[in-house]
Structures are given as C-alpha cells and as structure tokens.
Design a protein around this motif. Structure first.
Motif, short mmCIF file in Angstrom:
data_model
loop_
_atom_site.label_atom_id
_atom_site.label_comp_id
_atom_site.label_asym_id
_atom_site.label_seq_id
_atom_site.Cartn_x
_atom_site.Cartn_y
_atom_site.Cartn_z
N ARG A 58 -14.76 -69.43 3.02
CA ARG A 58 -14.29 -68.82 2.65
C ARG A 58 -13.99 -67.48 1.96
O ARG A 58 -14.36 -67.19 0.54
N ILE A 59 -14.01 -66.42 2.54
CA ILE A 59 -14.26 -65.11 2.60
C ILE A 59 -13.04 -64.29 3.36
O ILE A 59 -12.90 -64.07 3.82
N LEU A 60 -12.65 -63.89 1.18
CA LEU A 60 -11.27 -62.92 1.54
C LEU A 60 -11.51 -61.71 1.90
O LEU A 60 -12.42 -61.42 0.17
N TYR A 61 -12.09 -60.41 2.12
CA TYR A 61 -12.34 -58.93 2.87
C TYR A 61 -11.36 -58.30 2.73
O TYR A 61 -9.81 -58.34 2.62
N VAL A 62 -11.24 -57.33 1.62
CA VAL A 62 -9.65 -56.39 0.42
C VAL A 62 -10.84 -54.57 0.96
O VAL A 62 -11.09 -55.18 0.24
N SER A 63 -10.42 -54.21 2.21
CA SER A 63 -10.45 -53.02 1.94
C SER A 63 -9.71 -51.42 1.94
O SER A 63 -8.65 -51.89 2.94
N SER A 64 -9.57 -50.64 1.64
CA SER A 64 -9.15 -49.62 2.09
C SER A 64 -9.14 -48.76 3.52
O SER A 64 -8.15 -48.12 3.60
N GLU A 65 -10.04 -49.28 4.61
CA GLU A 65 -10.14 -48.56 5.59
C GLU A 65 -11.16 -49.89 6.77
O GLU A 65 -12.29 -50.83 6.21
N VAL A 66 -10.02 -49.92 7.60
CA VAL A 66 -10.83 -50.48 8.45
C VAL A 66 -11.65 -49.99 10.03
O VAL A 66 -9.97 -50.02 10.66
N ILE A 67 -11.94 -50.17 10.52
CA ILE A 67 -11.64 -49.30 11.99
C ILE A 67 -11.35 -51.62 12.70
O ILE A 67 -11.78 -52.14 12.46
N GLU B 47 -18.53 -44.24 6.98
CA GLU B 47 -19.53 -45.81 6.71
C GLU B 47 -18.61 -46.78 5.94
O GLU B 47 -19.27 -48.22 6.15
N LEU B 48 -17.47 -46.47 5.42
CA LEU B 48 -16.91 -47.75 5.05
C LEU B 48 -16.20 -48.44 5.89
O LEU B 48 -15.93 -50.03 5.58
N SER B 49 -15.39 -48.01 7.00
CA SER B 49 -14.70 -49.08 7.49
C SER B 49 -15.79 -49.51 8.44
O SER B 49 -14.96 -50.63 9.07
N SER B 50 -16.20 -48.72 8.78
CA SER B 50 -17.26 -49.71 9.91
C SER B 50 -18.51 -50.95 9.13
O SER B 50 -18.27 -51.56 10.11
N THR B 51 -18.71 -50.87 8.17
CA THR B 51 -19.21 -51.38 7.05
C THR B 51 -18.25 -52.85 7.27
O THR B 51 -19.09 -53.95 6.98
#
Length: 282
Positions: free
Chosen positions: A14-23, A30-34
C-alpha cells in the motif's frame, strides 16, 4: 541503460501518494507529472495506491467528476485554535481506475488560484493551508482505516506531513509501520511564507527544537524540515543549491538521486522495494 528487477514483492503493498499537484487536475509541471506517473506505474504493478491532493478552486469539479464523500466529511480540524471544517471529495482518474481524494475547505481552497494572488504574491494563509492539508490527509486515512506501507510526499504544500506524522500523530497505530518518502523539488516558490507558521505548528504541541528550521519559512528551510522527518528522500529535480545538497548529504537520510523521465517510474519502484521497505525503525 539500467536494468530493473521484477516487482512482484511490491504487489499488494500500500502506497499513499500525497502531492500538492497532480495531473490531469492541474497543469503539467515536473511535480504534477512525476506524482501522477509514479503512482500510475506502481498501480499498474499491483500496488494498492491512494492519491491525496488539495481541492484548489481552479480544479473543474464537473469536468473531472468530483463528488463529496459524506461519510468522510464533517469533522473539524483545529488550526491555530480555529475550527476549520474538513470536506472530502473523490474522483477517479479516467482509464486508470485510480482514486484521488481531495482535501477541501471553503476558507482555504475555494479561491480561483493555487498559491498566489493576482499580483503573484504568496497567499498569507499558505501556512495554515499546509497544516490543514497535512492533518486532513491523516484524519481521512484514519477514517478509511487504510494503513500504508509507504507514504510518498510531493511538493511544498504537502511538506509538513512528515513532521506531523513523526510528532503530532506519533502515537497513531495506523502509521506505526509506514515509511515516509519525500520527493524534493527545486524553485517551487520564492520568498517566505507567513512568519507565524512556526507558532501555528508549535500550537499543536510540537517541540521547538523539532521545528527550528521553520523560523524562517522559505523554500529551503521547509525542505530541510521535511528531510529530517522522512525515512528516505528522492531528488525530484536535477539541481539544488550547494547548501541544500550539503544538508542532504549530512542528514544521513537514504537518498535516491535525480532520475530522468525515461527511467524514473521503474527507479522509484525499485527504490521502494530495495531501500525504503528495508529500512529499520529508528
């Protein structure tokens, strides 16, 4: 060309991804696409994934079919002695069968902008938005009763999460086995956030020594604080200042160096398996 191993050992992790930006919810950076591509690749390899991001007002709810999850909404989060209602919305990324959870609050996220006003000045309450986002993610995952093996943090708006997990929520059993990975990105914002950030964090009974880097809340100091509260870090950008590079080197934290777009999805999953999950609790 690097060779990567099979990732059977990651299946059903289980991986929880927490991001300021997501496409595709925000423009491609760079951030949203990664953040999106790494989560998508892990999901395709049988990893159980959940993605969390802020529900910025620029996100078109109708186009992306966001809807409120009543059973997860309704609680109040205390931010600097203020009760702030937490609203949770969810959407599915088309064709990927991946769920994205949106942390929302009218006071913090309804405005039709992300981090800055029409004069390109940082919002004065970005500090409170960071705290709200960190707490909102944790409280929602607690309601889901979903214990992640890895929590992967992307972007400065999410970068207080490692601190809150290590300090404010340190007695929370759901996260007792979770490893925290933070991806660092360069040049995310100029200047400084509200200087009262450190006081608002200390309001949550977080020790002064633990937050000393937040005394001057600029980009690099916020990253320093995240590094010290993470189990591993990833260089999501190709260049950082010499001072930050030295800080990373001296921190003793497990590091994955910058990966080109061609190889990063495989490299990140390999890093999870070979390095992060093997880390011993300190």
């Amino acid at each position: 060309m690097p060779l990567y191993k099979e990732f059977d050992l990651m299946k059903d992790k289980r991986i929880l991804y927490v991001s300021s930006e997501v496409i595709p919810y925000l423009p491609e950076t760079e951030l949203s696409s990664t953040a999106f591509n790494v989560a998508k690749y892990a999901h395709s390899k049988g990893v159980q994934t959940r993605i969390f991001m802020p529900r910025f007002g620029v996100i078109n709810e109708r186009r992306h079919q966001l809807h409120e999850v009543i059973r997860l909404s309704g609680m109040n989060l205390i931010i600097d002695d203020m009760d702030m209602p937490l609203i949770i919305k969810v959407a599915s990324i088309p064709k990927e069968r991946m769920q994205v959870y949106f942390i929302d609050n009218d006071e913090y996220f309804k405005r039709k902008a992300i981090y800055t006003d029409e004069d390109d000045k940082l919002f004065d309450d970005n500090d409170e938005r960071m705290i709200f986002f960190a707490k909102g993610v944790v409280e929602t995952v607690k309601k889901l009763n979903w214990a992640p093996d890895i929590i992967h943090v992307h972007g400065w708006m999410a970068s207080l999460l490692p601190l809150y997990l290590k300090e404010f929520y340190r007695e929370e059993p759901l996260f007792s086995e979770s490893k925290i990975v933070t991806s660092l990105y360069s040049n995310e914002f100029p200047g400084e956030l509200n200087p009262k950030l450190i006081d608002k964090v200390k309001f949550d009974k977080i020790d002064n020594d633990t937050v000393s880097h937040l005394q001057t809340p600029n980009q690099e100091n916020i990253l320093r604080n995240a590094i010290l509260n993470s189990d591993a870090i990833i260089k999501g950008s190709s260049d950082f200042s010499e001072d930050l590079e030295q800080f990373i080197s001296e921190s003793g934290v497990t590091v994955l160096d910058y990966q080109s777009e061609e190889y990063l999805t495989e490299a990140y999953l390999d890093f999870y398996k070979e390095s992060v999950l093997e880390l011993q609790d300190s």
